[in-house]
Design an enzyme around this catalytic site. Structure first.
Site, PDB file in Angstrom:
ATOM      1  N   ASP A  19       4.419  11.749   3.409  1.00  0.00           N
ATOM      2  CA  ASP A  19       5.484  12.517   3.447  1.00  0.00           C
ATOM      3  C   ASP A  19       6.143  12.662   2.080  1.00  0.00           C
ATOM      4  OD1 ASP A  19       7.496  14.301   4.731  1.00  0.00           O
ATOM      5  OD2 ASP A  19       8.604  12.960   5.462  1.00  0.00           O
ATOM      6  N   HIS A  36       1.961  19.125  -3.126  1.00  0.00           N
ATOM      7  CA  HIS A  36       1.013  19.081  -2.423  1.00  0.00           C
ATOM      8  C   HIS A  36      -0.362  18.440  -3.456  1.00  0.00           C
ATOM      9  CE1 HIS A  36       2.898  19.822   1.138  1.00  0.00           C
ATOM     10  NE2 HIS A  36       2.949  21.116   0.920  1.00  0.00           N
ATOM     11  N   LEU A 130     -15.848   2.496   3.163  1.00  0.00           N
ATOM     12  CA  LEU A 130     -14.656   2.537   3.570  1.00  0.00           C
ATOM     13  C   LEU A 130     -14.652   3.633   4.541  1.00  0.00           C
ATOM     14  CD1 LEU A 130     -11.362   2.761   3.424  1.00  0.00           C
ATOM     15  CD2 LEU A 130     -11.579   4.326   1.655  1.00  0.00           C
ATOM     16  N   ARG A 187       4.893   5.342   6.420  1.00  0.00           N
ATOM     17  CA  ARG A 187       5.358   6.551   6.106  1.00  0.00           C
ATOM     18  C   ARG A 187       5.951   6.662   4.821  1.00  0.00           C
ATOM     19  NH1 ARG A 187       7.406  11.067  10.291  1.00  0.00           N
ATOM     20  NH2 ARG A 187       7.994  12.482   8.630  1.00  0.00           N
TER      21      ARG A 187
HETATM   22  C1  FPP Z   1       4.055  16.182   4.021  1.00  0.00           C
HETATM   23  O1  FPP Z   1       5.121  16.318   3.010  1.00  0.00           O
HETATM   24  C2  FPP Z   1       2.891  16.276   3.422  1.00  0.00           C
HETATM   25  C3  FPP Z   1       1.983  17.666   3.996  1.00  0.00           C
HETATM   26  C4  FPP Z   1       2.471  18.213   5.187  1.00  0.00           C
HETATM   27  C5  FPP Z   1       0.749  17.627   3.486  1.00  0.00           C
HETATM   28  C6  FPP Z   1      -0.108  16.392   3.080  1.00  0.00           C
HETATM   29  C7  FPP Z   1      -1.180  16.907   2.271  1.00  0.00           C
HETATM   30  C8  FPP Z   1      -1.550  16.342   1.098  1.00  0.00           C
HETATM   31  C9  FPP Z   1      -1.250  15.350   0.685  1.00  0.00           C
HETATM   32  C10 FPP Z   1      -2.696  17.185   0.222  1.00  0.00           C
HETATM   33  C11 FPP Z   1      -3.998  16.630   0.186  1.00  0.00           C
HETATM   34  C12 FPP Z   1      -4.500  16.132   1.271  1.00  0.00           C
HETATM   35  C13 FPP Z   1      -6.084  16.047   1.292  1.00  0.00           C
HETATM   36  C14 FPP Z   1      -6.688  15.541   2.612  1.00  0.00           C
HETATM   37  C15 FPP Z   1      -6.710  16.207   0.104  1.00  0.00           C
HETATM   38  P1  FPP Z   1       6.200  17.408   3.327  1.00  0.00           P
HETATM   39  O2  FPP Z   1       5.501  18.731   2.481  1.00  0.00           O
HETATM   40  O3  FPP Z   1       6.654  17.492   4.641  1.00  0.00           O
HETATM   41  O4  FPP Z   1       7.340  17.039   2.354  1.00  0.00           O
HETATM   42  P2  FPP Z   1       8.789  17.304   2.524  1.00  0.00           P
HETATM   43  O5  FPP Z   1       9.298  16.505   3.689  1.00  0.00           O
HETATM   44  O6  FPP Z   1       9.510  16.645   1.167  1.00  0.00           O
HETATM   45  O7  FPP Z   1       9.166  18.590   2.460  1.00  0.00           O
END
Ligand code: FPP
Length: 242
Positions: A19, A36, A130, A187
């Site tokens: 997150d 991201h 892994l 988390r």
């Molecule tokens: C949550 O942060 C994150 C996500 C919804 C996306 C997770 C994706 C990645 C880490 C990208 C790459 C993944 C792979 C498998 C290559 P958020 O956007 O909800 O953050 P916020 O709460 O600060 O808005």
């Protein structure tokens, strides 16, 4: 960072809710997708660190069944990030002994992404250094519902009697049927919610919450969390050892 003494820790399944990508980017005045993209680089670093930290299974939450509510731009950006990750990392993951699997309902994903997912699962299925599992269009309630539907179909066909349905039967129909339960759920980004992640599987998991946003989460911090985890006493509902 020095390799850990992993003698007493195998197998170790760590599940992560990655997150804070959005906040990390917005704090810098950047578009959310920049967070991201940096998050995807972190995935690469953490995956590489796992074997030396004694982690045999890593499960990461990349896209939840609720994430479709985000803007079209963000959803499409994330999907394209997943595609590129699979295309770019395939050879490296295979060479590093990583077995990649996906959990979640893939039927709603675009067919090209579904094909890439199945392709890399096949390509890496012989690996076991892994076990990396990526949750895409995943929700714990959705997964349990789909599993119950499979059980109901088996009962309706007459392959299973209602009194034969127990925890093992249901667990065997979950997306994670061939994975151990997570020992530790982490988390990032300060939130202390479970957000529909591995609801069944995390029944006895330990939880760790860190204020660090995912794009800043390092293998050193993961090592510190594992050190704390190693000092915890896990009783699985029993009483403490004398
Ligand atoms: C949550 O942060 C994150 C996500 C919804 C996306 C997770 C994706 C990645 C880490 C990208 C790459 C993944 C792979 C498998 C290559 P958020 O956007 O909800 O953050 P916020 O709460 O600060 O808005």
């Amino acid at each position: 960072m020095a390799p850990r003494d992993t003698t007493n820790l195998f197998p170790l399944h760590v599940a992560i809710i990655m997150d804070g990508n959005g906040r990390w980017a917005v704090n810098r005045g950047w578009p959310r997708l920049a967070g991201h993209r940096r998050g995807a680089e972190r995935v690469r670093e953490i995956v590489q660190a796992c074997p030396r930290l004694g982690i045999t299974h890593l499960t990461i939450y990349a896209f939840s069944t609720e994430n479709w509510k985000r803007s079209t731009e963000e959803v499409l950006g994330l999907m394209s990030l997943f595609r590129r990750y699979i295309q770019r990392e395939a050879d490296r993951l295979r060479a590093e002994g990583v077995r990649l699997r996906f959990i979640g309902d893939r039927t709603r994903l675009e067919p090209r992404l579904q094909r890439l997912m199945s392709g890399i699962e096949k390509l890496t299925e012989g690996n076991d250094r892994l076990h990396l599992t990526v949750a895409i269009n995943y929700g714990g309630r959705n997964e349990i519902t789909r599993a119950v539907r499979r059980v109901a179909r088996a009962v309706a066909r007459g392959d299973l009697r209602p009194e034969e349905v127990d925890e093992e039967v249901l667990a065997g129909r979950l997306d994670t049927h061939d994975l151990p339960d997570p020992d530790l759920v982490i988390r990032t980004s300060g939130e202390t919610r479970v957000s529909n992640y591995l609801l069944w599987q995390a029944a006895y998991a330990e939880f760790e919450f860190t204020p660090t946003h995912w794009p800043d989460f390092t293998s050193d911090e993961l090592g510190e969390i594992l050190d704390r985890f190693a000092r915890r006493e896990r009783r699985f509902g029993a009483v403490a050892a004398p």
